[in-house]
Design an enzyme around this catalytic site. Structure first.
Site, PDB file in Angstrom:
ATOM      1  N   ASP A  27      48.035  36.532  39.269  1.00 14.05           N
ATOM      2  CA  ASP A  27      48.675  37.206  37.986  1.00 14.05           C
ATOM      3  C   ASP A  27      49.336  36.608  37.193  1.00 14.05           C
ATOM      4  O   ASP A  27      49.843  35.630  38.139  1.00 14.05           O
ATOM      5  CB  ASP A  27      49.095  38.637  38.463  1.00 14.05           C
ATOM      6  CG  ASP A  27      49.134  40.074  37.795  1.00 14.05           C
ATOM      7  OD1 ASP A  27      48.730  39.827  36.630  1.00 14.05           O
ATOM      8  OD2 ASP A  27      50.321  41.196  37.920  1.00 14.05           O
ATOM      9  N   HIS A  44      43.364  33.114  30.527  1.00 13.61           N
ATOM     10  CA  HIS A  44      41.999  33.462  31.863  1.00 13.61           C
ATOM     11  C   HIS A  44      41.814  31.953  32.116  1.00 13.61           C
ATOM     12  O   HIS A  44      41.375  31.226  33.240  1.00 13.61           O
ATOM     13  CB  HIS A  44      41.498  34.372  31.443  1.00 13.61           C
ATOM     14  CG  HIS A  44      41.821  35.724  31.539  1.00 13.61           C
ATOM     15  ND1 HIS A  44      42.547  36.484  32.683  1.00 13.61           N
ATOM     16  CD2 HIS A  44      41.398  36.724  30.858  1.00 13.61           C
ATOM     17  CE1 HIS A  44      43.054  37.508  32.207  1.00 13.61           C
ATOM     18  NE2 HIS A  44      42.278  37.743  30.950  1.00 13.61           N
ATOM     19  N   LEU A 138      35.870  23.717  53.186  1.00 13.64           N
ATOM     20  CA  LEU A 138      36.365  25.293  52.674  1.00 13.64           C
ATOM     21  C   LEU A 138      35.646  25.677  51.989  1.00 13.64           C
ATOM     22  O   LEU A 138      34.875  25.610  51.245  1.00 13.64           O
ATOM     23  CB  LEU A 138      37.416  24.453  51.731  1.00 13.64           C
ATOM     24  CG  LEU A 138      38.497  25.467  51.139  1.00 13.64           C
ATOM     25  CD1 LEU A 138      40.298  25.301  51.309  1.00 13.64           C
ATOM     26  CD2 LEU A 138      38.519  25.638  49.662  1.00 13.64           C
TER      27      LEU A 138
HETATM   28  C1  FPP Z   1      45.114  38.486  36.580  1.00 11.53           C
HETATM   29  O1  FPP Z   1      46.259  37.988  35.480  1.00 11.53           O
HETATM   30  C2  FPP Z   1      44.433  37.870  36.411  1.00 11.53           C
HETATM   31  C3  FPP Z   1      42.774  38.282  36.253  1.00 11.53           C
HETATM   32  C4  FPP Z   1      42.355  39.671  35.536  1.00 11.53           C
HETATM   33  C5  FPP Z   1      41.380  37.704  36.277  1.00 11.53           C
HETATM   34  C6  FPP Z   1      41.786  36.485  36.671  1.00 11.53           C
HETATM   35  C7  FPP Z   1      39.885  35.112  36.716  1.00 11.53           C
HETATM   36  C8  FPP Z   1      40.903  33.936  36.767  1.00 11.53           C
HETATM   37  C9  FPP Z   1      42.000  33.467  36.668  1.00 11.53           C
HETATM   38  C10 FPP Z   1      39.302  33.307  36.886  1.00 11.53           C
HETATM   39  C11 FPP Z   1      38.796  33.113  38.023  1.00 11.53           C
HETATM   40  C12 FPP Z   1      37.168  32.939  38.136  1.00 11.53           C
HETATM   41  C13 FPP Z   1      36.383  32.002  38.980  1.00 11.53           C
HETATM   42  C14 FPP Z   1      34.463  32.098  38.580  1.00 11.53           C
HETATM   43  C15 FPP Z   1      37.585  31.970  40.007  1.00 11.53           C
HETATM   44  P1  FPP Z   1      46.608  39.848  33.952  1.00 11.53           P
HETATM   45  O2  FPP Z   1      45.389  39.374  32.303  1.00 11.53           O
HETATM   46  O3  FPP Z   1      46.805  41.034  34.971  1.00 11.53           O
HETATM   47  O4  FPP Z   1      47.486  39.164  33.497  1.00 11.53           O
HETATM   48  P2  FPP Z   1      49.101  39.914  32.796  1.00 11.53           P
HETATM   49  O5  FPP Z   1      49.678  40.358  34.669  1.00 11.53           O
HETATM   50  O6  FPP Z   1      49.958  38.768  33.076  1.00 11.53           O
HETATM   51  O7  FPP Z   1      48.644  40.790  31.717  1.00 11.53           O
END
Ligand code: FPP
Length: 261
Positions: A27, A44, A138
């Protein structure tokens, strides 16, 4: 909560103090981007870069399984533009990174309802799973369009079908019956759950599988959660006493603690 700059020395930890399976809610990508006047999409993308660093450190520490919550069943409610950007990011990440992960001996697996994804993403998922299926260094489990309640509901449907067909009797149902129908019955349950970004909740992640998992919450935003932050989480885990309902005296006396069903 972690202090990002604390130095951590994990050399003295025994094998049983290292979590075999770490589950992570990544997050904070959006807030990381906002602080830099960048788009959420760039947040992201930065999150994906940190996935590599954290995986590398997990491999070095001897962690066997890492499960990442990449897209929840509820994330469809985000603005359409962000959902589309995330789908494109999944496709491009798989296209660009599967080979490198394969070379490092990482096995890729996906949990969640993939039928909602477009054909391109579905075929990238299948291709990456097939390519890496024999790797043993892994296992990386990526939860996409996943929800803990969905997982339990799917398991319940499967079991009900077997009962309906006369293949299973209600009297024979056990916790194992349910576990065997959940997302990854062949993998150990998570030992350590990490959520970055300061929120203190599970958000419908692996609800059943987290029953005895040690929980660790970090204020660090995911794109800043580096190998040192991971080490701090592992250090915190190593300092916990897992009792599974027993007393600390029983544990000190050497009682081994598999979860009794
Ligand atoms: C939450 O942060 C994050 C997500 C909903 C997406 C996480 C996805 C990735 C990091 C990509 C991973 C991809 C692969 C293929 C492994 P948020 O957007 O809710 O952050 P915020 O709370 O600060 O708004």
């Amino acid at each position: 909560m972690d202090q990002k700059n604390d130095k951590v020395d994990l050399e003295c930890l025994g094998n049983d103090e290292i979590p075999r399976h770490i589950a992570i809610v990544m997050d904070g990508n959006g807030r990381w981007a906002k602080k830099r006047f960048l788009s959420r999409t760039l947040g992201h993308q930065a999150g994906v870069r940190m996935v590599h660093k954290v995986l590398e450190r997990c491999g070095q520490r001897g962690v066997e399984v890492v499960t990442l919550f990449a897209f929840s069943s509820e994330n469809w409610h985000r603005p359409q533009e962000e959902v589309s950007a995330l789908m494109s990011l999944f496709v491009s990440t798989l296209e660009q990174q599967t080979e490198a992960l394969h070379e490092k001996g990482v096995r890729l697996r996906f949990i969640g309802d993939r039928s909602a994804f477009n054909r391109k993403l579905q075929s990238e998922i299948v291709a990456s799973e097939q390519k890496t299926r024999d790797n043993t260094h892994l296992t990386l489990v990526i939860a996409v369009n996943y929800g803990g309640r969905w997982d339990i509901l799917e398991a319940t449907r499967m079991i009900a079908r077997k009962v309906e067909q006369g293949k299973l009797s209600v009297a024979d149902l056990s916790q194992e019956t349910i576990e065997n129908q959940l997302a990854f019955p062949d993998l150990p349950e998570p030992d350590l759950f990490i959520r970055t970004g300061g929120e203190v909740r599970i958000s419908n992640f692996l609800l059943w599988q987290l029953a005895y998992t040690e929980l660790y919450f970090s204020d660090t935003l995911w794109p800043d959660f580096d190998g040192n932050c991971l080490d701090l989480a592992i250090e915190a885990y190593a300092g916990r006493q897992r009792r599974y309902g027993r007393t600390s005296v029983q544990i000190a006396a050497g009682a081994k603690v598999p979860v009794a069903l």
